[in-house]
Each structure stands twice: as C-alpha cells, then as structure tokens.
Design a protein around this motif. Structure first.
Motif, PDB file in Angstrom:
ATOM      1  N   VAL A 153      67.492  32.430  18.024  1.00 28.89           N
ATOM      2  CA  VAL A 153      66.690  33.658  17.911  1.00 28.89           C
ATOM      3  C   VAL A 153      66.300  35.054  18.723  1.00 28.89           C
ATOM      4  O   VAL A 153      66.830  35.755  17.983  1.00 28.89           O
ATOM      5  CB  VAL A 153      65.436  33.263  17.391  1.00 28.89           C
TER       6      VAL A 153
ATOM      7  N   PHE B  80      70.365  31.799  11.028  1.00 30.18           N
ATOM      8  CA  PHE B  80      69.222  33.703  10.966  1.00 30.18           C
ATOM      9  C   PHE B  80      70.251  34.617  11.010  1.00 30.18           C
ATOM     10  O   PHE B  80      71.424  34.771  11.674  1.00 30.18           O
ATOM     11  CB  PHE B  80      68.204  33.038  12.190  1.00 30.18           C
TER      12      PHE B  80
ATOM     13  N   LEU C 228      66.529  34.918   7.418  1.00 28.27           N
ATOM     14  CA  LEU C 228      66.664  33.703   8.023  1.00 28.27           C
ATOM     15  C   LEU C 228      67.280  32.748   6.335  1.00 28.27           C
ATOM     16  O   LEU C 228      67.709  33.572   5.222  1.00 28.27           O
ATOM     17  CB  LEU C 228      65.122  32.407   7.087  1.00 28.27           C
TER      18      LEU C 228
ATOM     19  N   ARG D 105      68.718  25.392  10.807  1.00 27.21           N
ATOM     20  CA  ARG D 105      68.250  26.966   9.954  1.00 27.21           C
ATOM     21  C   ARG D 105      69.331  27.625  10.433  1.00 27.21           C
ATOM     22  O   ARG D 105      69.950  27.851  11.626  1.00 27.21           O
ATOM     23  CB  ARG D 105      66.929  27.348   9.969  1.00 27.21           C
TER      24      ARG D 105
ATOM     25  N   GLU E 102      67.181  26.533  17.512  1.00 29.38           N
ATOM     26  CA  GLU E 102      66.622  27.549  16.671  1.00 29.38           C
ATOM     27  C   GLU E 102      65.826  28.164  17.334  1.00 29.38           C
ATOM     28  O   GLU E 102      65.865  30.000  17.033  1.00 29.38           O
ATOM     29  CB  GLU E 102      66.085  26.948  15.299  1.00 29.38           C
TER      30      GLU E 102
ATOM     31  N   THR F 141      70.281  38.979  11.519  1.00 30.64           N
ATOM     32  CA  THR F 141      69.613  40.239  11.636  1.00 30.64           C
ATOM     33  C   THR F 141      70.618  41.571  11.987  1.00 30.64           C
ATOM     34  O   THR F 141      72.114  41.365  11.442  1.00 30.64           O
ATOM     35  CB  THR F 141      69.019  40.713  13.114  1.00 30.64           C
TER      36      THR F 141
END
Length: 134
Positions: free
Chosen positions: A36, A124, A134, A122, A32, A126
C-alpha cells in the motif's frame, strides 16, 4: 513480595514467547502494508513525472518514474520498486493509453502478491486519482 514479582515476570515471559501467541501472519501484514505504501509512492512519482512532462503526461513504464536526484545504490528501495517487485508483491502498470494528442491522462497500478498466502493475501490498486482499491 519478591516471589509475587518473580512469578509475574515468569508468567509474562511465558506468554510473550509462547507459540500460541506468535502471530504467523505478521509477515503477510507487513508485506501488505509495504505494498500500500509503495502504491502511494508510485502515485506520488507519477504526479511529479506528469508535472515535469506536461506534453507526455503519466509514465507508462515504472522505470521512467525514477527521480533524477536519486542515486542508483544497490540497496535503493526505489530501484527495487520500479523494477516491478518489492516486499513480496509484483507491481503492474496498466490502462496507460494516450489521448489523441498523445498525452497520457490515465493509468492504473496494481500490486499483487508474488506467492498468495506466503507473501501476501490481498491485491491492491490505485489510479491517477490516488484512491486505493482492494
């Protein structure tokens, strides 16, 4: 004194190597975190691409983000990332629609686990703002 130090050392070794204290989710968190960081890297590459191609704007394909100065080594992480999969996550570029003038001013990139629960929990994403969702 030596007996107390030996006992303390033995106790610490048992705790450290005990299955009870083993973190079974460490690999998930590591993936994770890599996802990110990869989204941030892609955002940086998109910003550089848009600055270098003002008549095009953002790239609509990950492969176009490869910096010209990069080598194509087999173990190059950028090559893997721009292929769309990296560290247990799949990266998907969407929302990349050009304006009437043909310049792409918006994009969204999502990172989703390849095998939820095994490679990550999870998702993610952008966009051109660089804000992480999230």
């Amino acid at each position: 004194m030596k007996l107390a130090a030996g006992f303390l050392l033995s106790f610490l070794l048992v705790i450290i190597f005990s299955a009870h204290f083993y973190d079974s989710h460490a690999g998930l968190r590591q993936n994770e975190s890599a996802a990110v960081g990869s989204l941030r890297k892609i955002h940086d590459l998109q910003s550089k691409y848009a600055a270098a191609h003002p008549n095009e704007g953002f790239a609509c394909r990950l492969q176009r983000l490869r910096p010209a100065e990069d080598t194509t080594a087999a173990d190059d992480p950028i090559t893997s990332l721009l292929s769309g999969e990296w560290s247990g996550y799949k990266f998907i570029l969407v929302g990349c629609t050009p304006t009437e003038s043909g310049i792409v001013i918006r994009y969204q990139i999502a990172a989703v686990p390849i095998a939820r629960g095994l490679t990550g929990m999870r998702a993610f994403c952008t966009d051109e703002s660089g804000e992480l969702f999230l």
